[in-house]
Design a protein around this motif. Sequence first.
Motif, PDB file in Angstrom:
ATOM      1  N   PHE A  58     -24.235  36.651  -4.688  1.00  0.00           N
ATOM      2  CA  PHE A  58     -23.476  37.883  -4.546  1.00  0.00           C
ATOM      3  C   PHE A  58     -22.076  37.649  -4.077  1.00  0.00           C
ATOM      4  O   PHE A  58     -21.583  37.829  -3.330  1.00  0.00           O
ATOM      5  CB  PHE A  58     -24.145  38.984  -3.519  1.00  0.00           C
ATOM      6  CG  PHE A  58     -25.456  39.575  -3.847  1.00  0.00           C
ATOM      7  CD1 PHE A  58     -25.858  40.840  -4.334  1.00  0.00           C
ATOM      8  CD2 PHE A  58     -26.600  38.669  -3.760  1.00  0.00           C
ATOM      9  CE1 PHE A  58     -27.103  41.217  -4.747  1.00  0.00           C
ATOM     10  CE2 PHE A  58     -27.803  39.119  -3.841  1.00  0.00           C
ATOM     11  CZ  PHE A  58     -27.986  40.421  -4.399  1.00  0.00           C
ATOM     12  N   PRO A  59     -21.318  37.620  -5.485  1.00  0.00           N
ATOM     13  CA  PRO A  59     -19.595  37.545  -5.107  1.00  0.00           C
ATOM     14  C   PRO A  59     -19.343  38.914  -4.575  1.00  0.00           C
ATOM     15  O   PRO A  59     -19.777  39.950  -5.424  1.00  0.00           O
ATOM     16  CB  PRO A  59     -19.177  37.102  -6.458  1.00  0.00           C
ATOM     17  CG  PRO A  59     -20.390  36.657  -7.505  1.00  0.00           C
ATOM     18  CD  PRO A  59     -21.513  37.368  -6.777  1.00  0.00           C
ATOM     19  N   ASN A  60     -18.438  38.930  -3.667  1.00  0.00           N
ATOM     20  CA  ASN A  60     -18.145  40.461  -3.216  1.00  0.00           C
ATOM     21  C   ASN A  60     -16.926  40.751  -3.929  1.00  0.00           C
ATOM     22  O   ASN A  60     -15.736  40.368  -3.639  1.00  0.00           O
ATOM     23  CB  ASN A  60     -17.845  40.161  -1.698  1.00  0.00           C
ATOM     24  CG  ASN A  60     -17.766  41.603  -0.745  1.00  0.00           C
ATOM     25  OD1 ASN A  60     -17.551  42.654  -1.613  1.00  0.00           O
ATOM     26  ND2 ASN A  60     -17.666  41.728   0.460  1.00  0.00           N
ATOM     27  N   ARG A 104     -20.171  41.648   7.889  1.00  0.00           N
ATOM     28  CA  ARG A 104     -19.112  41.061   7.264  1.00  0.00           C
ATOM     29  C   ARG A 104     -19.009  41.311   5.871  1.00  0.00           C
ATOM     30  O   ARG A 104     -17.914  41.317   5.168  1.00  0.00           O
ATOM     31  CB  ARG A 104     -19.179  39.569   7.493  1.00  0.00           C
ATOM     32  CG  ARG A 104     -18.938  38.866   8.826  1.00  0.00           C
ATOM     33  CD  ARG A 104     -19.277  37.368   8.899  1.00  0.00           C
ATOM     34  NE  ARG A 104     -18.517  36.594   7.899  1.00  0.00           N
ATOM     35  CZ  ARG A 104     -17.256  36.417   8.215  1.00  0.00           C
ATOM     36  NH1 ARG A 104     -16.489  36.795   9.129  1.00  0.00           N
ATOM     37  NH2 ARG A 104     -16.562  35.781   7.385  1.00  0.00           N
ATOM     38  N   VAL A 105     -20.025  41.414   5.057  1.00  0.00           N
ATOM     39  CA  VAL A 105     -20.065  41.752   3.598  1.00  0.00           C
ATOM     40  C   VAL A 105     -19.579  43.267   3.537  1.00  0.00           C
ATOM     41  O   VAL A 105     -18.588  43.711   2.851  1.00  0.00           O
ATOM     42  CB  VAL A 105     -21.416  41.783   3.050  1.00  0.00           C
ATOM     43  CG1 VAL A 105     -21.255  42.286   1.678  1.00  0.00           C
ATOM     44  CG2 VAL A 105     -21.774  40.352   3.004  1.00  0.00           C
ATOM     45  N   PHE A 106     -20.104  44.357   4.409  1.00  0.00           N
ATOM     46  CA  PHE A 106     -19.472  45.715   4.526  1.00  0.00           C
ATOM     47  C   PHE A 106     -17.842  45.668   4.508  1.00  0.00           C
ATOM     48  O   PHE A 106     -17.208  46.497   3.921  1.00  0.00           O
ATOM     49  CB  PHE A 106     -20.210  46.395   5.175  1.00  0.00           C
ATOM     50  CG  PHE A 106     -21.592  46.426   5.209  1.00  0.00           C
ATOM     51  CD1 PHE A 106     -22.243  46.160   3.819  1.00  0.00           C
ATOM     52  CD2 PHE A 106     -22.523  46.854   6.246  1.00  0.00           C
ATOM     53  CE1 PHE A 106     -23.706  46.116   3.882  1.00  0.00           C
ATOM     54  CE2 PHE A 106     -23.846  46.955   5.982  1.00  0.00           C
ATOM     55  CZ  PHE A 106     -24.439  46.755   4.728  1.00  0.00           C
ATOM     56  N   SER A 107     -17.403  44.879   5.585  1.00  0.00           N
ATOM     57  CA  SER A 107     -15.920  44.912   5.987  1.00  0.00           C
ATOM     58  C   SER A 107     -15.136  44.197   5.078  1.00  0.00           C
ATOM     59  O   SER A 107     -13.975  44.143   4.814  1.00  0.00           O
ATOM     60  CB  SER A 107     -16.100  44.340   7.277  1.00  0.00           C
ATOM     61  OG  SER A 107     -16.100  42.866   7.260  1.00  0.00           O
ATOM     62  N   GLY A 108     -15.806  43.505   3.934  1.00  0.00           N
ATOM     63  CA  GLY A 108     -14.939  42.716   3.065  1.00  0.00           C
ATOM     64  C   GLY A 108     -14.523  41.354   3.560  1.00  0.00           C
ATOM     65  O   GLY A 108     -13.778  40.586   2.914  1.00  0.00           O
ATOM     66  N   GLU A 109     -15.057  40.815   4.756  1.00  0.00           N
ATOM     67  CA  GLU A 109     -14.744  39.563   5.331  1.00  0.00           C
ATOM     68  C   GLU A 109     -15.485  38.613   4.578  1.00  0.00           C
ATOM     69  O   GLU A 109     -14.953  37.237   4.576  1.00  0.00           O
ATOM     70  CB  GLU A 109     -15.148  39.475   6.887  1.00  0.00           C
ATOM     71  CG  GLU A 109     -14.113  40.374   7.690  1.00  0.00           C
ATOM     72  CD  GLU A 109     -12.687  40.168   7.600  1.00  0.00           C
ATOM     73  OE1 GLU A 109     -12.414  38.699   7.603  1.00  0.00           O
ATOM     74  OE2 GLU A 109     -11.854  41.005   7.353  1.00  0.00           O
ATOM     75  N   MET A 118     -18.765  35.644  -0.332  1.00  0.00           N
ATOM     76  CA  MET A 118     -20.187  35.713  -1.120  1.00  0.00           C
ATOM     77  C   MET A 118     -21.275  35.495  -0.255  1.00  0.00           C
ATOM     78  O   MET A 118     -21.109  34.918   0.744  1.00  0.00           O
ATOM     79  CB  MET A 118     -20.055  34.341  -2.172  1.00  0.00           C
ATOM     80  CG  MET A 118     -21.078  34.349  -3.110  1.00  0.00           C
ATOM     81  SD  MET A 118     -20.925  32.992  -4.330  1.00  0.00           S
ATOM     82  CE  MET A 118     -19.462  33.360  -5.072  1.00  0.00           C
ATOM     83  N   SER A 119     -22.322  36.163  -0.615  1.00  0.00           N
ATOM     84  CA  SER A 119     -23.632  36.143   0.206  1.00  0.00           C
ATOM     85  C   SER A 119     -24.998  35.784  -0.645  1.00  0.00           C
ATOM     86  O   SER A 119     -24.884  35.734  -1.759  1.00  0.00           O
ATOM     87  CB  SER A 119     -23.675  37.417   1.056  1.00  0.00           C
ATOM     88  OG  SER A 119     -23.801  38.583   0.026  1.00  0.00           O
TER      89      SER A 119
END
Length: 631
Positions: A349-351, A489-494, A497-498
Amino acid sequence: MIKNARFILALALAAAPGAILAQGGKFIDPPLFAEEIKAGKLPPAAKRLPENPLVVKLAAGAEPGQHGGSLNMLIGRSRDVRMLVVYGYARLVGYDRDFKLVPDILESVEAKDDRVFTMKLRRNHRWSDGHPFTIDDFRYFWEDVANNKELSPTGPPSDLLVDGEPPKVEYPDKHTVRYSWSKPNPDFLPRMAAASPLFIYRPAHYLKQLHIKYNKKVAEVEAKGTAKRGWAATHNREDNMYQFDNPNLPTLQPWVNTTKAPADRFVAVRNPYFHRVDPAGRQLPYIDRVVLAVAEGKLIPAKTGAGESDLQARDIQFNNYTFLKKGEKTNNYRTLLWKTARGSHFALFPNLNVNDPVWRTVVRDPRFRRALSLAIDRNLVNQVLYFGLAAEGNNTVAPESPLYRKEYQTRWAQFDKRQAEKLLDAMGLKRGSDGLRRLPDGRPMEIIVETAGESTEQTDVLEMIRETWREVGIKLFSKPLQREALRNRVFSGEALMSVWSGIENGLAGADTSPDELAPTSQQQLQWPKFGQHFETSGKNGEAPDMPEVAELLKLSNAWRAASSREERTRIWHRMLDIHCDQQYVIGVVSGVSQPVVVRNTLRNVPEKAIYNWDPGALLGIHRPDTFWFAK
């Protein structure tokens, strides 16, 4: 049968008590309750059950069971006690084994044009503490929880809003609840049937004692300012129907949790007032107790192989299958392989909402995402880790779906390093002297892929991707985290990719909501801030500023308003086409079988089945309340 444009709701296969008795049967009490019934502390089954209980039709090959026994299972953390709600799968309406919606807790549902839903309750249905389950429990949720500003500061759940419009809630008689909107709400019934469901009722008799509107003592304490926490915080803490960590909260599930969290062992006992019976009139569930023991997630496969679980699928991966098979004879279990229905078993998942402005520009370029996909040797992953049994390709619907097209699975998903390099070159991402490509600001192109750290399988896949990405000039690092830390970390934009699994419902059809393909939830790891913007009606997050993402949201809204199946089919295909072309989520393999370990004495567990979160609730649609132990 009840029909409407989107769903076919079969009336529950239920018979009144008299109908069962007329067939020569009678309600059969679990022996566990014999002493309490004899002492007058508990009424017999005929008086505990609803007037019209749900008579469960056993699956093909299943057999009537016996009462008794304890089912031992393993969970990876204390909060997974909520699996009792997932596996118990008591819902107002739920999916049957053919993934059709049918009434369960409700006696019947009538849906009109996906706008008006009339729900009839079973007469004399009771909560686990014996208190009547009535329309007052629906009224309490709507008037005193969903529309109370202190308990629900943002208002009613978003699932109950259609273009911002709340439902009209009516109670035509003391056994009927009606929800209606001026526009269609096709998600209403599926959300109530979900693994993590929309609950539109509450045990009012229990929660009113915590509500300032009904309890003068609560009001007095609040007025004096002596409460350690506000009444609303206390109410919300106690009102955990899905989390299932409050033993005092009455439930309608087949088993009642008796252990307060946190704990390393949870014991759930049968619900004396559960509304289902088998065809012989034997009250379900068959099994008296479910014991959930907390264990380190990485140790669960080993503990299962040592015989410490009677039924285990959670926290077991396909790469544990060979090991588990070896322990079958010694530890008296069998290992089944169930099909999975996710769009991708493993996906990147590229953010698109990453904070780093340089990386944000790069990952938002579809050429970059396509290059990453082309640079994955899916066949190598499949052969090495899945014995060649998995399906290689994009994150899309499964071949069993009526919406499946081969191109959705294969476009930009063939291993082609030369094409990947051309795309990266066209973006101006030149290689440095070390062979690594450089970002526009000169930094080496190093991608940190963050994982939940719960599976060595993810690490193994990333190791193989690392090799081929390095060949096109991109360096991959993996970073394991706790699940909640990863999400934050994903939600905050830090996080850049996950890793997670792909589309949850790979069996989707035209009448299935396509919301998974549109930015509708913060939980979507590829665009969490777009999803948050939708969930909060624009109050938080970021409005989609990418044309194709904005189109997906419009298409999702158009699907809700569509008046024909042909139009809904067209919308679905356009959304699937956008996804495979844009590579918002980079799928690797799908169709990976799920090992399910079953004690040899445990009966009615299907040999072949589908293991899926939503729809399906993992074990839920397979009716664990009908599983039983042979002596």
